[in-house]
Design a protein around this motif. Structure first.
Motif, short mmCIF file in Angstrom:
data_model
loop_
_atom_site.label_atom_id
_atom_site.label_comp_id
_atom_site.label_asym_id
_atom_site.label_seq_id
_atom_site.Cartn_x
_atom_site.Cartn_y
_atom_site.Cartn_z
N ARG B 173 0.88 -1.17 0.00
CA ARG B 173 0.00 0.00 0.00
C ARG B 173 0.91 1.20 0.00
O ARG B 173 1.86 1.26 0.77
CB ARG B 173 -0.85 0.04 1.27
N GLN B 201 -2.74 5.37 -2.63
CA GLN B 201 -3.77 6.30 -2.13
C GLN B 201 -3.18 7.68 -1.91
O GLN B 201 -1.97 7.81 -1.69
CB GLN B 201 -4.27 5.84 -0.77
N VAL B 202 -4.07 8.69 -1.90
CA VAL B 202 -3.64 10.01 -1.45
C VAL B 202 -3.77 10.01 0.07
O VAL B 202 -4.87 9.84 0.60
CB VAL B 202 -4.50 11.12 -2.07
N GLY B 203 -2.69 10.17 0.76
CA GLY B 203 -2.73 10.13 2.22
C GLY B 203 -1.55 10.86 2.80
O GLY B 203 -0.60 11.21 2.11
N ASP B 204 -1.61 11.06 4.11
CA ASP B 204 -0.65 11.89 4.82
C ASP B 204 0.20 11.00 5.73
O ASP B 204 -0.33 10.28 6.57
CB ASP B 204 -1.42 12.92 5.65
N GLN B 208 -1.40 8.46 8.98
CA GLN B 208 -1.51 7.38 8.01
C GLN B 208 -2.88 6.73 8.11
O GLN B 208 -3.33 6.38 9.21
CB GLN B 208 -0.41 6.34 8.25
N PRO B 209 -3.55 6.52 6.98
CA PRO B 209 -4.92 6.01 7.00
C PRO B 209 -4.99 4.50 7.17
O PRO B 209 -5.76 3.82 6.49
CB PRO B 209 -5.45 6.43 5.62
N PHE B 210 -4.20 3.96 8.06
CA PHE B 210 -4.16 2.52 8.25
C PHE B 210 -4.30 2.19 9.73
O PHE B 210 -3.97 2.99 10.60
CB PHE B 210 -2.84 1.94 7.74
N GLY B 211 -4.79 0.96 9.98
CA GLY B 211 -4.91 0.52 11.37
C GLY B 211 -3.55 0.21 11.98
O GLY B 211 -2.56 0.02 11.28
N SER B 214 -0.45 -2.85 10.92
CA SER B 214 -0.92 -3.42 9.65
C SER B 214 0.17 -4.01 8.77
O SER B 214 -0.13 -4.82 7.89
CB SER B 214 -1.63 -2.36 8.81
N ARG B 239 3.58 3.01 14.63
CA ARG B 239 2.20 2.57 14.89
C ARG B 239 1.70 1.56 13.86
O ARG B 239 1.10 0.54 14.21
CB ARG B 239 1.25 3.77 14.90
#
Lengths: 123, 367
Positions: B173, B201-204, B208-211, B214, B239
């Motif tokens: 990812r 993905q577009v993310g920061d 981070q847009p993940f659990g 992961s 994290r």
């Protein structure tokens, strides 16, 4: 965005506790062939949150034939593997949104790409 | 008198404190909106009142005179160019920079947007081969031979993700601030038949847009430079790393400072020019990263200095920029990209001065 990706995404708005999985609003869904690779599927199965996967599959209307709960022995069943493969890797959300389960905040998905950037006041 | 400054790690808001503190050693105005590299480092832990004025460098402290003078003249010449049309919002600046320049880079250099690795004492390989070598050497240094899932933080157009997911059989990812890069990454991935395992993905990186937990492999190849908040950057890397997993950061740092030492004025101003052109809001040293890794509970922390091994890179990039394809491409791509190209000699200068280092830091997340 495929369900394999959806399975890993969580909402990181400050203070949100119930942040997984994203609800899916599907405006445009496509199906694209992907190489069938049973080894990869067996590899990745333990890392999949199955309830989240099923929730996503229902939103993208590809849950037919998939069990509500899944156990590793199902991986020996090629029919299961094929349905798993299809829902996980071949169904693509092209346009729509991911919705935070707690706040309802929508993250747009355009041309298959989710934009997960938070606003300044959300992080 | 020794200045009461500590080398520390940039935190947001530090620039506001730094900006109010005048310094007798500087003959130029600090550019608006971006912190002076060394005062950010100092301002992080030392209250404004107790800070001494920066002492003028003594003769024996400076780099050989010619180098220092050239750096200062060059960067003062560059200042009006790099400050022009800067975007105030950092994330937008980064996204815009890569939206505009990614296509040209890909055209001239291909899918890998990172330095090549050129082992000392061996004949130079082609740049593309050297860029692949960089990925291989990085995995080797970190001792990573398997992974089920990886995250590519600051993924560019996905070169590293595709290579590693093919090599290790993992899913990948990637996140980038640039929508154009994410789209191009997905497109290239589809072309190579890897859409089943890699997506972008577009993310920061700072959210981070993940659990949690992961990914077995958390990979940041030359993206750390863009992070304004290094502690948050490292916290997010830790994290999303799975227990037993590996975090790898390959990034440009400034030289390690002795306790109480600050960057010299000519060093700080060189970094400012580079910062402005590439949207690099903060610099720290490899030691600062090691401390941050430790603070996050990561273990087996290891770091390396590959400055010598990447030395041929900037010369090669500059040569490419000067070809007709490069020049035409730059004109098409626009001012932001041109600024990036103009600043390349400063990067080369920074390496030669021993100011800029190319570092790798790796660690494990305990089980």
């Amino acid at each position: 965005m495929k369900l394999l990706t959806h399975n890993m995404l969580a909402c990181h708005i400050k203070g949100v506790k119930n942040n997984y999985p994203f609800l899916i609003e599907a405006t445009q869904v496509e199906a694209r062939d992907a190489d069938y690779n049973p080894d990869f599927l067996k590899h990745i199965f333990p890392r999949i949150d199955w309830p989240a996967f099923m929730q996503g599959a229902k939103s993208l209307k590809c849950a037919d034939g998939l069990p509500e709960t899944a156990t590793p022995d199902m991986l020996d069943n090629s029919l299961f593997l094929q349905k798993f493969h299809h829902a996980l890797l071949e169904v693509v959300l092209e346009e729509g949104a991911l919705v935070c389960p707690e706040t309802g905040r929508k993250f747009a998905v355009n041309k298959g790409i989710p934009n997960l950037l938070l606003q300044e006041d959300e992080c | 008198r020794q200045p009461d400054m500590r080398s520390s790690i940039a935190r947001p808001g530090a620039h506001a404190r730094g900006a109010r503190e005048p310094s007798a050693a500087h003959a130029y105005a600090r550019p608006q909106g971006l912190p002076l590299a060394s005062t950010v480092a100092a301002a992080a832990t030392v209250p404004a009142k107790s800070r001494q004025p920066r002492r003028l460098p003594r003769a024996r402290d400076s780099a050989p005179r010619g180098v220092a003078t050239r750096a200062t003249v060059l960067d003062m010449l560059m200042k009006p160019l790099t400050s022009l049309n800067k975007v105030e919002n950092l994330k937008e600046g980064i996204a815009g920079f890569y939206d505009d320049s990614s296509a040209l880079w890909e055209e001239l250099w291909g899918e890998h947007m990172h330095h090549g690795y050129y082992p000392k004492g061996q004949p130079l390989k082609s740049n593309q081969e050297a860029q692949i070598d960089m990925i291989e050497e990085t995995l080797k240094f970190a001792g990573v031979t398997e992974a089920k899932t990886m995250v590519d933080v600051g993924c560019g157009i996905g070169g590293s993700s595709r290579f590693i997911s093919q090599k290790l059989g993992c899913s990948a990812r990637g996140i980038t601030l640039s929508p154009k890069q994410a789209a191009r990454a997905n497109e290239l991935t589809a072309r190579e038949g890897l859409s089943d395992r890699a997506s972008f993905q577009v993310g920061d990186a700072l959210a981070q847009p993940f659990g949690d937990g992961s990914f077995d492999l958390v990979w940041s190849m030359e993206s750390g430079e863009h992070m304004p908040d290094k502690p948050k950057f490292v916290a997010e890397l830790a994290r999303v790393c799975a227990p037993g997993g590996t975090v790898i950061v390959v990034t440009w740092c400034h030289r390690v400072l002795a306790p109480g030492e600050a960057l010299r004025p000519e060093e700080a101003s060189l970094l400012d020019r580079i910062c402005e052109a590439y949207y690099l809001p903060a610099w720290c040293s490899v030691s600062d990263y090691e401390k941050l890794f430790a603070a996050e509970g990561l273990t087996d922390i290891k770091s390396g200095d590959w400055s010598d091994e990447v030395a041929p890179f900037w010369g090669a990039v500059i040569q490419t920029a000067l070809t007709s394809a490069g020049v035409l491409g730059l004109l098409r791509a626009g001012w932001g990209t041109i600024k990036g190209a103009l600043v390349m000699p400063l990067m080369a200068q920074g390496f030669r001065m021993g100011l800029i280092k190319f570092n790798i830091i790796t660690a494990r997340k305990p089980q």
